[in-house]
Design a protein around this motif. Structure first.
Motif, PDB file in Angstrom:
ATOM      1  N   ARG A   1      40.841  37.412  37.684  1.00 17.20           N
ATOM      2  CA  ARG A   1      41.177  37.053  36.208  1.00 17.20           C
ATOM      3  C   ARG A   1      39.731  36.517  35.732  1.00 17.20           C
ATOM      4  O   ARG A   1      39.530  36.684  34.509  1.00 17.20           O
ATOM      5  CB  ARG A   1      42.349  36.321  36.189  1.00 17.20           C
ATOM      6  CG  ARG A   1      43.275  36.675  34.711  1.00 17.20           C
ATOM      7  CD  ARG A   1      44.432  36.193  34.795  1.00 17.20           C
ATOM      8  NE  ARG A   1      44.746  34.716  35.394  1.00 17.20           N
ATOM      9  CZ  ARG A   1      45.743  34.964  36.530  1.00 17.20           C
ATOM     10  NH1 ARG A   1      46.429  35.762  36.929  1.00 17.20           N
ATOM     11  NH2 ARG A   1      45.809  33.689  37.016  1.00 17.20           N
ATOM     12  N   GLN A   2      39.429  35.361  36.248  1.00 15.84           N
ATOM     13  CA  GLN A   2      38.452  34.574  35.650  1.00 15.84           C
ATOM     14  C   GLN A   2      37.104  35.398  35.681  1.00 15.84           C
ATOM     15  O   GLN A   2      36.399  35.320  34.616  1.00 15.84           O
ATOM     16  CB  GLN A   2      38.244  33.387  36.674  1.00 15.84           C
ATOM     17  CG  GLN A   2      36.810  32.558  35.783  1.00 15.84           C
ATOM     18  CD  GLN A   2      37.030  31.100  36.765  1.00 15.84           C
ATOM     19  OE1 GLN A   2      37.496  31.157  38.004  1.00 15.84           O
ATOM     20  NE2 GLN A   2      36.261  30.052  36.298  1.00 15.84           N
ATOM     21  N   ALA A   3      36.915  36.324  36.912  1.00 19.14           N
ATOM     22  CA  ALA A   3      35.678  37.018  36.669  1.00 19.14           C
ATOM     23  C   ALA A   3      35.715  38.024  35.577  1.00 19.14           C
ATOM     24  O   ALA A   3      34.573  38.386  34.956  1.00 19.14           O
ATOM     25  CB  ALA A   3      35.507  37.804  38.092  1.00 19.14           C
ATOM     26  N   VAL A   4      36.747  38.765  35.396  1.00 21.89           N
ATOM     27  CA  VAL A   4      36.772  39.611  34.434  1.00 21.89           C
ATOM     28  C   VAL A   4      36.806  38.824  32.992  1.00 21.89           C
ATOM     29  O   VAL A   4      35.944  39.353  32.040  1.00 21.89           O
ATOM     30  CB  VAL A   4      38.151  40.346  34.412  1.00 21.89           C
ATOM     31  CG1 VAL A   4      38.478  41.155  33.121  1.00 21.89           C
ATOM     32  CG2 VAL A   4      38.333  41.328  35.585  1.00 21.89           C
ATOM     33  N   ALA A   5      37.392  37.797  32.749  1.00 20.12           N
ATOM     34  CA  ALA A   5      37.299  36.792  31.481  1.00 20.12           C
ATOM     35  C   ALA A   5      35.810  36.691  31.443  1.00 20.12           C
ATOM     36  O   ALA A   5      35.056  36.737  30.275  1.00 20.12           O
ATOM     37  CB  ALA A   5      38.060  35.803  31.397  1.00 20.12           C
TER      38      ALA A   5
END
Length: 137
Positions: A63-67
Motif C-alpha cells: 500500500r505504501q509503495a503504491v501511494a
C-alpha cells in the motif's frame, strides 16, 4: 536449345501424370471460434486483477509503495512505536450536550457543513488523549 527440349519434355510429362482432384479447403474451415474455452482467459485476468488489488489493500508495504508511486496527497503511512495509551473502552459516543457546551469544552473550532442543517445530536467523550466531539445528523 537444350533448355527448350527439356521444357517440352516436362510439359509432355505433366500431361501424362494423373493429378489428384483438388481439395476444397475453404469448405473445411470453421469461421467461428469454439465457445467452450473463451471464458478461461477472462477468468485468469480477473483472478490476477483481484490478486493485485487484494495484495495492495492487505499488505501495508505494498500500500505504501503504491501511494508513493502515485504520489497521492494526504496519504502518509508511518511505522513506529505505539503511544502506549489504550484506546477508549467506552463504545458510546459520550455525554450528549448542546453545540455551545461542546464548543466551550474543546480548544478547536467545531466546523459543520454549511449545506446541512445543524446536527441533531452533539456528544462529548473525554479520555486519556483528550476530548472528542461527535456530531450526528
Amino acid at each position: 536449345m537444350a533448355e527448350r527440349t527439356i521444357e517440352g519434355a516436362l510439359l509432355d510429362l505433366a500431361d501424362g501424370i494423373e493429378w489428384p482432384t483438388p481439395v476444397d479447403f475453404a469448405s473445411r474451415l470453421r469461421l467461428e471460434q469454439p465457445v467452450g474455452r473463451t471464458w478461461l482467459p477472462r477468468v485468469a485476468w480477473m483472478a490476477g486483477a483481484i490478486g493485485v488489488i487484494l495484495s495492495v489493500v492487505l499488505i501495508p508495504s505494498a500500500r505504501q509503495a503504491v501511494a508513493n508511486l502515485l504520489e497521492v496527497a494526504g496519504i502518509r503511512i508511518e511505522f513506529g512505536e505505539t503511544s502506549g495509551l489504550p484506546p477508549p473502552t467506552i463504545l458510546a459516543p459520550g455525554d450528549q450536550v448542546d453545540m455551545e457546551s461542546a464548543s466551550s469544552a474543546v480548544d478547536f473550532p467545531i466546523l459543520t457543513p454549511s449545506t446541512l442543517v445543524p446536527p441533531t445530536a452533539v456528544h462529548l467523550l473525554q479520555w486519556e488523549l483528550g476530548t472528542q466531539v461527535f456530531l450526528a445528523w
